[in-house]
Design a protein around this motif. Structure first.
Motif, PDB file in Angstrom:
ATOM      1  N   HIS A 295      -1.816   5.036   6.276  1.00 20.72           N
ATOM      2  CA  HIS A 295      -1.205   3.922   6.926  1.00 20.72           C
ATOM      3  C   HIS A 295      -1.958   3.663   8.510  1.00 20.72           C
ATOM      4  CE1 HIS A 295       1.097   0.577   8.293  1.00 20.72           C
ATOM      5  NE2 HIS A 295       1.751   1.354   9.196  1.00 20.72           N
ATOM      6  N   ARG A 296      -2.070   4.961   9.050  1.00 19.55           N
ATOM      7  CA  ARG A 296      -2.492   5.080  10.370  1.00 19.55           C
ATOM      8  C   ARG A 296      -3.960   4.386  10.458  1.00 19.55           C
ATOM      9  NH1 ARG A 296      -1.290  10.571  14.009  1.00 19.55           N
ATOM     10  NH2 ARG A 296       0.721  10.111  14.309  1.00 19.55           N
ATOM     11  N   THR A 297      -4.928   4.747   9.228  1.00 16.76           N
ATOM     12  CA  THR A 297      -6.111   4.549   9.231  1.00 16.76           C
ATOM     13  C   THR A 297      -6.443   2.848   9.078  1.00 16.76           C
ATOM     14  OG1 THR A 297      -6.595   6.531   8.093  1.00 16.76           O
ATOM     15  CG2 THR A 297      -8.298   4.829   7.907  1.00 16.76           C
ATOM     16  N   ILE A 298      -5.331   2.410   7.921  1.00 19.21           N
ATOM     17  CA  ILE A 298      -5.394   0.965   7.824  1.00 19.21           C
ATOM     18  C   ILE A 298      -4.855   0.243   9.105  1.00 19.21           C
ATOM     19  CG2 ILE A 298      -4.266  -0.839   6.390  1.00 19.21           C
ATOM     20  CD1 ILE A 298      -3.607   1.171   4.229  1.00 19.21           C
ATOM     21  N   LYS A 299      -3.947   0.618   9.874  1.00 20.81           N
ATOM     22  CA  LYS A 299      -3.641   0.086  11.005  1.00 20.81           C
ATOM     23  C   LYS A 299      -4.520  -0.008  12.096  1.00 20.81           C
ATOM     24  CE  LYS A 299       0.809  -0.194  13.641  1.00 20.81           C
ATOM     25  NZ  LYS A 299       2.085   0.535  14.313  1.00 20.81           N
ATOM     26  N   LYS A 300      -5.402   0.805  12.308  1.00 23.38           N
ATOM     27  CA  LYS A 300      -6.564   0.975  13.176  1.00 23.38           C
ATOM     28  C   LYS A 300      -7.608   0.003  12.601  1.00 23.38           C
ATOM     29  CE  LYS A 300      -9.664   3.965  15.284  1.00 23.38           C
ATOM     30  NZ  LYS A 300     -10.317   5.653  15.298  1.00 23.38           N
ATOM     31  N   LYS A 301      -7.862  -0.152  11.419  1.00 25.99           N
ATOM     32  CA  LYS A 301      -9.052  -0.886  10.952  1.00 25.99           C
ATOM     33  C   LYS A 301      -8.421  -2.427  10.910  1.00 25.99           C
ATOM     34  CE  LYS A 301     -11.229   2.527   8.365  1.00 25.99           C
ATOM     35  NZ  LYS A 301     -11.991   2.724   7.270  1.00 25.99           N
ATOM     36  N   ASN A 302      -7.169  -2.560  10.711  1.00 23.43           N
ATOM     37  CA  ASN A 302      -6.617  -4.180  10.326  1.00 23.43           C
ATOM     38  C   ASN A 302      -5.679  -4.376  11.574  1.00 23.43           C
ATOM     39  OD1 ASN A 302      -8.015  -4.240   8.128  1.00 23.43           O
ATOM     40  ND2 ASN A 302      -6.316  -3.496   6.961  1.00 23.43           N
ATOM     41  N   LYS A 303      -6.206  -4.619  12.898  1.00 24.22           N
ATOM     42  CA  LYS A 303      -5.215  -4.778  13.907  1.00 24.22           C
ATOM     43  C   LYS A 303      -4.665  -6.114  13.869  1.00 24.22           C
ATOM     44  CE  LYS A 303      -7.728  -1.641  17.121  1.00 24.22           C
ATOM     45  NZ  LYS A 303      -8.446  -1.529  18.272  1.00 24.22           N
ATOM     46  N   GLY A 304      -3.385  -6.207  14.249  1.00 26.65           N
ATOM     47  CA  GLY A 304      -2.627  -7.272  14.306  1.00 26.65           C
ATOM     48  C   GLY A 304      -2.293  -7.891  13.070  1.00 26.65           C
ATOM     49  N   LYS A 305      -2.367  -7.113  11.948  1.00 25.56           N
ATOM     50  CA  LYS A 305      -2.101  -7.825  10.541  1.00 25.56           C
ATOM     51  C   LYS A 305      -0.935  -6.615  10.152  1.00 25.56           C
ATOM     52  CE  LYS A 305      -6.530  -9.183   9.201  1.00 25.56           C
ATOM     53  NZ  LYS A 305      -7.857  -9.058   8.177  1.00 25.56           N
ATOM     54  N   ASN A 306       0.215  -7.123  10.064  1.00 24.81           N
ATOM     55  CA  ASN A 306       1.272  -6.468   9.684  1.00 24.81           C
ATOM     56  C   ASN A 306       2.176  -6.735   8.561  1.00 24.81           C
ATOM     57  OD1 ASN A 306       1.104  -4.759  11.952  1.00 24.81           O
ATOM     58  ND2 ASN A 306       2.005  -6.334  13.378  1.00 24.81           N
ATOM     59  N   LYS A 307       1.358  -7.473   7.529  1.00 20.88           N
ATOM     60  CA  LYS A 307       2.149  -7.786   6.493  1.00 20.88           C
ATOM     61  C   LYS A 307       2.721  -6.522   5.541  1.00 20.88           C
ATOM     62  CE  LYS A 307      -0.993 -11.745   5.642  1.00 20.88           C
ATOM     63  NZ  LYS A 307      -1.826 -12.306   4.935  1.00 20.88           N
ATOM     64  N   GLU A 308       3.531  -6.692   4.589  1.00 18.69           N
ATOM     65  CA  GLU A 308       3.997  -5.841   3.932  1.00 18.69           C
ATOM     66  C   GLU A 308       3.075  -5.077   2.816  1.00 18.69           C
ATOM     67  OE1 GLU A 308       7.324  -6.234   1.326  1.00 18.69           O
ATOM     68  OE2 GLU A 308       8.687  -7.360   3.011  1.00 18.69           O
ATOM     69  N   ARG A 309       3.008  -3.773   2.966  1.00 18.21           N
ATOM     70  CA  ARG A 309       1.889  -3.193   2.170  1.00 18.21           C
ATOM     71  C   ARG A 309       2.214  -1.860   1.734  1.00 18.21           C
ATOM     72  NH1 ARG A 309      -3.603  -4.044   2.528  1.00 18.21           N
ATOM     73  NH2 ARG A 309      -3.434  -5.110   4.417  1.00 18.21           N
ATOM     74  N   SER A 310       1.907  -1.491   0.364  1.00 15.49           N
ATOM     75  CA  SER A 310       2.513  -0.473  -0.200  1.00 15.49           C
ATOM     76  C   SER A 310       1.368   0.734  -0.260  1.00 15.49           C
ATOM     77  CB  SER A 310       3.091  -0.466  -1.557  1.00 15.49           C
ATOM     78  OG  SER A 310       4.122  -1.414  -1.679  1.00 15.49           O
ATOM     79  N   ILE A 311       1.717   1.969   0.064  1.00 17.59           N
ATOM     80  CA  ILE A 311       0.649   3.009  -0.388  1.00 17.59           C
ATOM     81  C   ILE A 311       1.329   4.108  -1.263  1.00 17.59           C
ATOM     82  CG2 ILE A 311      -0.304   4.865   0.865  1.00 17.59           C
ATOM     83  CD1 ILE A 311      -0.657   3.326   3.351  1.00 17.59           C
ATOM     84  N   THR A 312       0.655   4.144  -2.269  1.00 20.07           N
ATOM     85  CA  THR A 312       1.165   4.801  -3.508  1.00 20.07           C
ATOM     86  C   THR A 312       0.266   6.097  -3.864  1.00 20.07           C
ATOM     87  OG1 THR A 312      -0.081   3.417  -5.114  1.00 20.07           O
ATOM     88  CG2 THR A 312       2.191   2.862  -4.723  1.00 20.07           C
TER      89      THR A 312
END
Length: 502
Positions: A295-312
């Motif tokens: 999630h940290r990696t995704i958040k860093k690459k997709n700044k400003g996008k806070n949609k619901e997202r699942s990591i499984t």
């Protein structure tokens, strides 16, 4: 007169009886030949003459879905105190090979399924000259499904997953390494060696090793006698969890499809202490850290996008902890553990992730849920309509089903638990690593002595997720030492670097 008639009657009757007996023997002989001819093609007689075995439930997927990147090969690496002596390693392999008839098998293609066939092939120890986890199975070549390599002070055991799972392969590894150490350091032989449970007779009994535990415990006719049947017969079937917007990891692939390998070492006692402080198991703790790191990696690459997202995370479950089995073949199931970020009313803290993951582990690893999943797969395997389909069509169906299933998976991990050797041999074994070919980033961890090794493998060059995982551990005060192979230069086969994260 009566006597003559009687006498004549007796004389005439003898050749008739003789002719009847002779005709009967001829008829019986022809009948037996017909029976033998048809019985030859029955499963039982064919297996006896050809020495072949069905693939068990979990193995049937691997030959169909393997490819040049995800070869379905996993590797154990053991570091020894001194440089490896290849001649002694070959002797140790020869000794271990005699005790594992399963490892004599080659994989063959039938009309309807793949199958194991016994072979007279002999394994040869080789020096490592190529990248890890290269393919072991090719349909037009008769090959053993494992290899033993060495490099400097390292011994590698690579196994095709269709042959065995990690637990079964670890038994072969333990015997191989023990044999080698005894040959390499003869002074040990004069000492008394106390064997642990892993070296007891059942692990080396041929019938136990070749046992198809899936067929023994999950055959449809035996369902009523299962462990959890009485618990679930009056309950509804467990509901399958639905995940929203499952994240998938993509990136620039490595050159010539080699795996990006990162090895890490850390003290297991400190990890267990931190896990205990949060009232979770080590597997729950590591899964939560992995999810947070992605999630940290995704958040860093997709700044400003806070949609619901699942990591499984796909997690294998060793079925031997529920059902007594000494089979060296595959005997595991998989479950899916995850967390959905961006939900209303949640702040997505690490404690919340831990609590959610712990709850899923407790639910998904219940024996009722495990049995329900495996019985569903066994029922599908025994379906008459599917069994009648020829193997090439089955391959296409399995690949399609595998691709659809992967849409719900972000990454994968496996905790192999603890591995040990007899006390006298432990002194000469430094460390053990396990990793696998992968179609997505994943890690395998194993404990030896007081050290936990976490070994990442990925088909991509980017290592941001792995580094975030290890940085998160160091933030919690856990010292981590890592090593990695070089994947970018095309002229370098395998180069290792080591450094510490402070």
């Amino acid at each position: 007169m009566n006597r003559k008639k009687a006498k004549g009657y007796q004389i005439k009757s003898k050749p008739q009886k003789y002719r009847h007996r002779a005709g009967s023997k001829v008829f019986d002989g022809i009948k037996q030949r017909i029976v033998d001819f048809f019985s030859y093609w029955t499963k039982q007689q064919f297996r006896k003459r050809r020495n072949w075995l069905d693939l068990e439930n979990a193995s049937k997927l691997f030959p169909s879905v393997m490819n040049s990147t995800d070869t379905k090969v996993f590797r154990f690496t053991v570091t020894i105190k001194d440089e490896i002596n290849p001649e002694l390693l070959q002797m140790a392999l020869d000794q271990a090979y005699k005790h594992f008839p399963l490892y004599h098998s080659v994989l063959r293609r039938g009309i309807f399924w793949y199958y194991y066939e016994d072979s007279d092939l002999h394994p040869i120890v080789k020096k490592e000259t190529d990248y890890p986890c290269r393919s072991l199975f090719h349909y037009d070549e008769k090959r053993l499904l494992f290899r033993v390599l060495y490099y400097r002070n390292r011994i590698h055991l690579e196994v095709f997953h269709a042959l065995s799972d990690g637990t079964g392969a670890s038994w072969f590894l333990q015997l191989l390494i023990s044999n080698y150490v005894l040959l390499r350091y003869p002074e040990i032989r004069s000492q008394r060696i106390e064997l642990s449970e892993d070296f007891q007779y059942p692990h080396y009994n041929w019938a136990s090793q070749l046992d198809d535990s899936f067929a023994r415990y999950f055959h449809q006719k035996k369902k009523e006698g299962s462990i959890a049947h009485k618990k679930i017969e009056n309950q509804n079937k467990p509901k399958k969890r639905k995940w929203k917007r499952v994240h998938h990891i993509y990136g620039l692939r490595t050159q010539d499809n080699r795996m990006q390998i990162i090895e890490s070492e850390m003290p297991v006692k400190e990890l267990l202490q931190i896990s205990k402080q949060r009232n979770v198991t080590l597997s729950v703790f590591l899964t939560a850290v992995f999810i947070e790191s992605i999630h940290r990696t995704i958040k860093k690459k997709n700044k400003g996008k806070n949609k619901e997202r699942s990591i499984t995370i796909s997690v294998p479950v060793n079925l031997r902890q529920y059902y007594p089995s000494y089979s060296a073949r595959n005997f595991f199931a998989t479950t899916l553990i995850g967390y959905t970020f961006g939900q209303e009313g949640k702040t997505d803290t690490f404690d919340e992730i831990c609590a959610c993951v712990a709850e899923q582990y407790a639910t998904e690893t219940k024996i009722e849920n495990i049995e329900h999943k495996v019985y569903s797969l066994a029922k599908l395997e025994k379906n008459i309509a599917l069994r009648a389909i020829i193997r090439p069509v089955k391959d296409v169906i399995l690949r399609l089903g595998y691709s659809i299933n992967n849409l719900n998976i972000t990454a994968a991990l496996s905790n192999m638990g603890k591995i040990s050797f007899p006390k006298n041999i432990e002194e000469y074994v430094d460390q053990i690593y396990v990793y696998t070919a992968a179609s997505r980033p994943q890690f395998v961890c194993i404990t030896h002595k007081d050290v936990l090794t976490i070994n990442f493998s990925s088909p991509y060059q980017d290592t941001e997720i792995q580094m975030n995982f290890l940085r998160r551990l160091t933030e919690m005060g856990i010292p981590v030492t890592i090593g990695a192979n070089e994947v970018n230069p095309p002229d370098v086969k395998q180069q290792e670097t080591k450094y510490e994260i402070l």
